[in-house]
Design a protein around this motif. Structure first.
Motif, PDB file in Angstrom:
ATOM      1  N   GLY A  25       0.540  -1.068  -0.069  1.00  0.00           N
ATOM      2  CA  GLY A  25      -0.101   0.074  -0.286  1.00  0.00           C
ATOM      3  C   GLY A  25       0.995   1.439  -0.134  1.00  0.00           C
ATOM      4  N   TYR A  26       1.836   1.392   0.534  1.00  0.00           N
ATOM      5  CA  TYR A  26       2.866   2.463   0.560  1.00  0.00           C
ATOM      6  C   TYR A  26       3.543   2.763  -0.586  1.00  0.00           C
ATOM      7  CZ  TYR A  26       4.043   2.193   5.303  1.00  0.00           C
ATOM      8  OH  TYR A  26       2.897   2.798   7.029  1.00  0.00           O
ATOM      9  N   LEU A  29       8.922   6.119  -3.422  1.00  0.00           N
ATOM     10  CA  LEU A  29       9.882   7.361  -3.332  1.00  0.00           C
ATOM     11  C   LEU A  29      10.876   7.481  -3.868  1.00  0.00           C
ATOM     12  CD1 LEU A  29       8.505   8.743  -0.215  1.00  0.00           C
ATOM     13  CD2 LEU A  29       6.659   8.258  -2.519  1.00  0.00           C
ATOM     14  N   GLY A 134       6.990   5.569  10.878  1.00  0.00           N
ATOM     15  CA  GLY A 134       6.645   6.514  10.077  1.00  0.00           C
ATOM     16  C   GLY A 134       7.559   6.262   8.911  1.00  0.00           C
ATOM     17  N   ARG A 151      10.134   3.582   1.180  1.00  0.00           N
ATOM     18  CA  ARG A 151       8.758   4.320   1.433  1.00  0.00           C
ATOM     19  C   ARG A 151       9.192   5.423   1.790  1.00  0.00           C
ATOM     20  NH1 ARG A 151       8.393   1.755   6.506  1.00  0.00           N
ATOM     21  NH2 ARG A 151       7.595   3.562   7.365  1.00  0.00           N
ATOM     22  N   THR A 177      -1.875  12.680   5.007  1.00  0.00           N
ATOM     23  CA  THR A 177      -1.297  12.362   4.236  1.00  0.00           C
ATOM     24  C   THR A 177      -1.600  10.723   3.135  1.00  0.00           C
ATOM     25  OG1 THR A 177       0.664  12.855   5.706  1.00  0.00           O
ATOM     26  CG2 THR A 177       1.312  10.829   3.265  1.00  0.00           C
ATOM     27  N   ALA A 178      -2.257   9.860   4.769  1.00  0.00           N
ATOM     28  CA  ALA A 178      -2.614   9.187   4.066  1.00  0.00           C
ATOM     29  C   ALA A 178      -3.715   9.161   2.595  1.00  0.00           C
ATOM     30  CB  ALA A 178      -3.504   7.986   4.373  1.00  0.00           C
ATOM     31  N   TYR A 181      -2.175  10.692  -0.982  1.00  0.00           N
ATOM     32  CA  TYR A 181      -1.989   9.113  -1.874  1.00  0.00           C
ATOM     33  C   TYR A 181      -2.836   8.565  -2.688  1.00  0.00           C
ATOM     34  CZ  TYR A 181       3.072   9.413  -0.217  1.00  0.00           C
ATOM     35  OH  TYR A 181       4.428  10.112  -0.314  1.00  0.00           O
TER      36      TYR A 181
HETATM   37  O1  C5P Z   1       4.696   6.171   6.747  1.00  0.00           O
HETATM   38  P1  C5P Z   1       3.690   7.095   7.429  1.00  0.00           P
HETATM   39  O2  C5P Z   1       2.604   6.989   8.587  1.00  0.00           O
HETATM   40  O3  C5P Z   1       4.306   9.105   7.222  1.00  0.00           O
HETATM   41  O4  C5P Z   1       2.888   7.557   6.478  1.00  0.00           O
HETATM   42  C1  C5P Z   1       1.111   7.854   6.145  1.00  0.00           C
HETATM   43  C2  C5P Z   1       0.849   7.349   4.931  1.00  0.00           C
HETATM   44  O5  C5P Z   1       0.860   8.061   4.002  1.00  0.00           O
HETATM   45  C3  C5P Z   1       0.571   5.489   5.082  1.00  0.00           C
HETATM   46  O6  C5P Z   1      -0.204   4.980   5.571  1.00  0.00           O
HETATM   47  C4  C5P Z   1       0.232   5.504   3.377  1.00  0.00           C
HETATM   48  O7  C5P Z   1      -1.369   6.280   3.480  1.00  0.00           O
HETATM   49  C5  C5P Z   1       0.438   7.360   2.648  1.00  0.00           C
HETATM   50  N1  C5P Z   1       2.290   6.561   2.589  1.00  0.00           N
HETATM   51  C6  C5P Z   1       2.715   5.857   1.288  1.00  0.00           C
HETATM   52  N2  C5P Z   1       4.346   6.254   0.728  1.00  0.00           N
HETATM   53  C7  C5P Z   1       4.695   6.542   0.895  1.00  0.00           C
HETATM   54  C8  C5P Z   1       4.322   7.592   2.725  1.00  0.00           C
HETATM   55  C9  C5P Z   1       3.751   7.087   3.050  1.00  0.00           C
HETATM   56  O8  C5P Z   1       0.967   5.721   0.821  1.00  0.00           O
HETATM   57  N3  C5P Z   1       5.929   6.485   1.203  1.00  0.00           N
END
Ligand code: C5P
Length: 315
Positions: A25-26, A29, A134, A151, A177-178, A181
């Motif tokens: 799901g991530y 990047l 995170g 990620r 953020t979620a 995305y």
């Molecule tokens: O990792 P973090 O908790 O900061 O990310 C928050 C949300 O952002 C994740 O649950 C995901 O949905 C999305 N995300 C993503 N890809 C990444 C970083 C974050 O899809 N590289």
């Protein structure tokens, strides 16, 4: 009881390219992270038992769900010698703004507990714990300048480049953020900007502001500006007010408007303050010296704590 007070610095992404969505799901990047001189204050005080947290912003979780609390809990589970800790947070970094405020606090909790309890953990170990919390937390352990891959948690230090003066402008709303995305996935990714991290790294190495401004880009501007077209309009207005470049911070909605020098940044900030409903903050990129001075206090808690007013602040 012993106590430590740390500055927890925020970040921007000078480039942020989103590649494919992974099976977990991530998103994969490629991003150039750069720390900024805008910080929260975190104090961690030893106590006999238990974990408690108090943040000056009452709209933030004062316990589980606050990333600093989650970070401390993770450390307590791994290291039984941590008997207990009381965390206090003074927020200066805007919340859910794309500036990694929560990640910075979590990173400070990891670093602080390592020092407070003299655990002697290496940077690599802390980075592994950070990644569990995170995607941005690992960078926030030492937020100078790094290429982030995976990620965002696989870090390669890069040249921090010249001083970057910027004015951060945050509209009154926050973004998840979620959700951003999720919107990105529903759009045609080919239409988004896909900045090249290599060009940015070269610009930083060459201390070339023009090259740095040209290489800036953020693929997440695409979904955010689609939902909030007036953000893109404000970006153009900030350019007209004299910004050299305007870039959205992380997953937004904060816009960073860049100026070549401090004086120009101050002028830009005074123009941008006319934008009603926006929080406008003048800041600059972080230096190694800032990082070397990020620990404000380590000693007995009975000693008077530095109030935030005593610490060099931002506008
Ligand atoms: O990792 P973090 O908790 O900061 O990310 C928050 C949300 O952002 C994740 O649950 C995901 O949905 C999305 N995300 C993503 N890809 C990444 C970083 C974050 O899809 N590289």
């Amino acid at each position: 009881m012993k106590k430590i007070i740390l500055k927890a610095f925020g970040k921007i992404n000078l480039t942020l390219d989103v590649q494919d969505r992974r099976p977990d799901g991530y998103h994969r990047l490629s991003t150039v992270f750069r720390g900024i001189h805008l910080f929260d204050l975190i104090s961690l005080e030893k106590k006999e038992e238990g974990l408690t947290l108090e943040a000056d912003r009452k709209d933030l979780p004062q316990g589980p769900g606050n990333l600093a609390y989650d970070a401390a809990l993770l450390m307590m589970e791994k290291f039984p010698q941590i008997s207990g800790v009381h965390i206090r947070i003074i927020k200066k970094i805007p919340v859910m703004a794309g500036l990694a405020g929560g990640s910075a606090d979590a990173a400070a909790a990891l670093t602080g507990l390592n020092l407070l309890y003299e655990l002697g953990l290496s940077r690599e170990t802390l980075e592994a714990f950070a990644s569990e919390l995170g995607s941005d937390v690992a960078f926030c352990l030492y937020p100078l300048a790094a290429l982030g891959e995976g990620r965002g948690e696989i870090l390669t230090p890069v040249d921090p480049g010249p001083m970057l003066w910027m004015v951060l402008a945050k509209p009154s709303f926050a973004l998840s953020t979620a959700e951003i995305y999720l919107h990105y996935d529903q759009m045609n990714a080919a239409l988004a900007t896909h900045p090249n991290a290599r060009n940015m790294i070269l610009g930083l190495e060459n201390q070339d502001l023009g090259e740095i401004y040209r290489a800036m880009g953020n693929a997440l501007e695409y979904p955010v500006f689609k939902i909030y077209p007036y953000l893109a309009q404000w970006g153009r207005d900030f350019r007209r007010m004299g910004a050299e470049a305007v870039l959205m911070a992380g997953s937004g909605p904060t816009l960073a408007a860049f100026a070549r020098e401090e004086e120009q940044a101050r002028m830009l900030a005074s123009h941008m303050k006319r934008a009603e409903g926006w929080t406008v903050l003048l800041t600059r990129s972080l230096t190694e010296e800032d990082l070397n001075r990020s620990m404000i206090y380590l000693g007995e808690a009975s000693v008077e704590e530095n109030p935030i007013e005593d610490i060099e602040g931002e506008e």
